[in-house]
Scaffold this active site. Structure first.
Site, mmCIF file in Angstrom:
data_model
loop_
_atom_site.group_PDB
_atom_site.id
_atom_site.type_symbol
_atom_site.label_atom_id
_atom_site.label_comp_id
_atom_site.label_asym_id
_atom_site.label_seq_id
_atom_site.Cartn_x
_atom_site.Cartn_y
_atom_site.Cartn_z
ATOM 1 N N SER A 211 0.845 -1.199 0.000
ATOM 2 C CA SER A 211 0.000 0.000 0.000
ATOM 3 C C SER A 211 0.876 1.244 0.000
ATOM 4 C CB SER A 211 -0.934 -0.025 1.222
ATOM 5 O OG SER A 211 -1.913 0.969 1.105
ATOM 6 N N ASN A 212 0.319 2.363 0.346
ATOM 7 C CA ASN A 212 1.080 3.622 0.419
ATOM 8 C C ASN A 212 0.451 4.484 1.513
ATOM 9 O OD1 ASN A 212 -1.032 5.455 -0.778
ATOM 10 N ND2 ASN A 212 -0.832 3.953 -2.422
ATOM 11 N N PRO A 213 1.140 5.554 1.927
ATOM 12 C CA PRO A 213 0.635 6.307 3.097
ATOM 13 C C PRO A 213 -0.461 7.322 2.806
ATOM 14 C CG PRO A 213 2.972 6.799 2.626
ATOM 15 C CD PRO A 213 2.426 6.089 1.446
#
Ligand code: CTP
Length: 395
Positions: A211-213
């Site tokens: 995922s990513n932030p």
């Protein structure tokens, strides 16, 4: 009606200027954000500091920034674009005459010309001034020009005379302001707008994912802004780190594949805003059970996800507006322009991760709104930027 609205309060040089401080308070109590502009003569009646401390903003008098202030040389334009409503209370015969004739010799009158919002004028004057033929003519003119007028009350005036010219009761000004705001049709009225927000999660097994932030804050701000401009909004979002605000219709997804499926249901929407940080890759194999470290593999084969924005660009309807985002760490404009073209989007909001005060978790942002033939920078809170972007595109 006034909750969440942005109001410019214009104060001109009459004895009723002090009442504007009470009006400001009432606007705030009703949930509005208020900025104040005064004419130079209004500052003879009430100090700048009164309005500055009540509003929490510098009070603008001159069109040029005050000494030591920022180099915001176009703040009359910025304020004019920012506001939902401009209320001039009290409005002297002099300022009324300037408005009637399109004169812009100070911040207040310049902002009147720059404003894109409705303007409510509360003419207030002493003695027989209100009945003077010149004032009547100017009132007629400004009404024809589309400004709203709230007639003054009759009664005891500062000079000791009785007559028509008193600033109406604060309650009456509030009622009028609410009525005007309530009757505004936003530029997205009747339009269906889809906003995607937040990250996607690409699971490898039940406990691990790529995922990513992305927090989803920018997408939520875009959804709120679209709703404010009258749109029927659906927010399709991945796992967010902030709650979805009340009143926004939302659908939750987890993966890029689910997002694609959800977006397809709305492919005929009038406007699609792809603010989601969609994962570009997903594990080629998804395990049903947790992968154990003993005997587990030490690499994860990946496959590409579908580029949803590019797919939407390929299937774009003529009347549809497609807005994408671009998150870059280098060559912001070059890379984002390439995305605009490659994905057949109408606009790309280009974000640089390397700028301070911008990026994933931040409440503020610095972006460029790019189209085929324009590049407009925006800086500020994500909420403000979202409104400004949509106003630029649709107003
Ligand atoms: N996007 C999308 N589907 C993907 C990846 C991105 O719809 N699989 C959309 C994003 O929502 C955004 C735009 O495409 O509106 C650009 O996303 P970004 O991550 O900046 O660029 P990518 O296309 O993924 O390219 P790169 O990672 O090479 O910068």
């Amino acid at each position: 009606m006034l909750s969440g609205k942005r109001i410019i309060l214009g104060v001109t040089g009459g004895i009723a200027a002090y009442k504007a401080a009470f009006l400001l308070r009432e606007f705030q109590k009703a949930g509005a954000e208020v900025r104040v502009t005064m004419t130079p003569s209004a500052t003879r009646f009430v100090g700048l500091e009164t309005f500055a401390s009540l509003s929490g903003h510098n009070v603008a008098v001159d069109i040029f920034p005050e000494e030591g202030e920022s180099t915001d040389w176009t703040r009359h334009i910025n304020w004019g674009e920012w506001a939902d409503l401009f209320v001039i209370a009290p409005c002297t015969a002099n300022t009324l005459a300037k408005i009637a004739n399109g004169i812009s010799d100070n911040m207040l009158t310049s902002t009147v010309l720059a404003a894109r919002c409705p303007i409510l004028i509360c003419p207030t004057m002493d003695g027989e001034m209100y009945e003077a033929p010149g004032v009547s003519k100017n009132l007629e003119t400004v009404q024809q020009q589309g400004y709203h007028i709230l007639e003054p009350d009759s009664g005891y005036l500062a000079s000791g005379l009785e007559g028509k010219g008193r600033l109406p009761e604060i309650e009456s000004i509030l009622d009028n302001a609410s009525e005007i705001i309530g009757s505004i049709k936003g530029p997205l009225e009747g339009k269906k707008v889809i906003v995607t927000a937040g990250p996607t999660r690409e699971h490898l097994d039940p406990v691990r994912f790529i995922s990513n932030p992305s927090s989803g804050k920018m997408g939520i701000a875009m959804a709120q802004a679209a709703q404010k401009l009258g749109a029927d909004v659906t927010l399709i979002h991945g796992p967010l780190s902030v709650p979805v605000p009340d009143g926004i219709h939302a659908e939750k997804i987890i993966s890029a594949a689910e997002l694609f499926e959800a977006v397809q249901n709305y492919q005929n929407a009038d406007v699609i805003i792809m603010a989601a940080a969609v994962s570009d890759f997903t594990p080629a194999r998804v395990y049903d059970q947790k992968v154990k470290k003993s005997g587990g593999e030490n690499s994860i084969p990946l496959k590409k996800t579908r580029d949803i924005l590019a797919w939407l660009g390929e299937h774009k309807k003529e009347s549809q507006t497609l807005i994408g985002f671009a998150m870059e760490t280098e060559d912001l404009i070059k890379n984002a322009t390439q995305k605009l073209k490659n994905k057949n989007a109408d606009y790309i909001v280009a974000n640089s991760l390397s700028e301070s005060g911008s990026g994933f978790e931040s409440d503020t942002n610095k972006v460029h709104l790019l189209s085929k033939d324009s590049d407009k920078p925006f800086e500020g809170t994500k909420r403000d930027i979202a409104i400004e972007i949509l106003n630029t595109i649709f107003r």
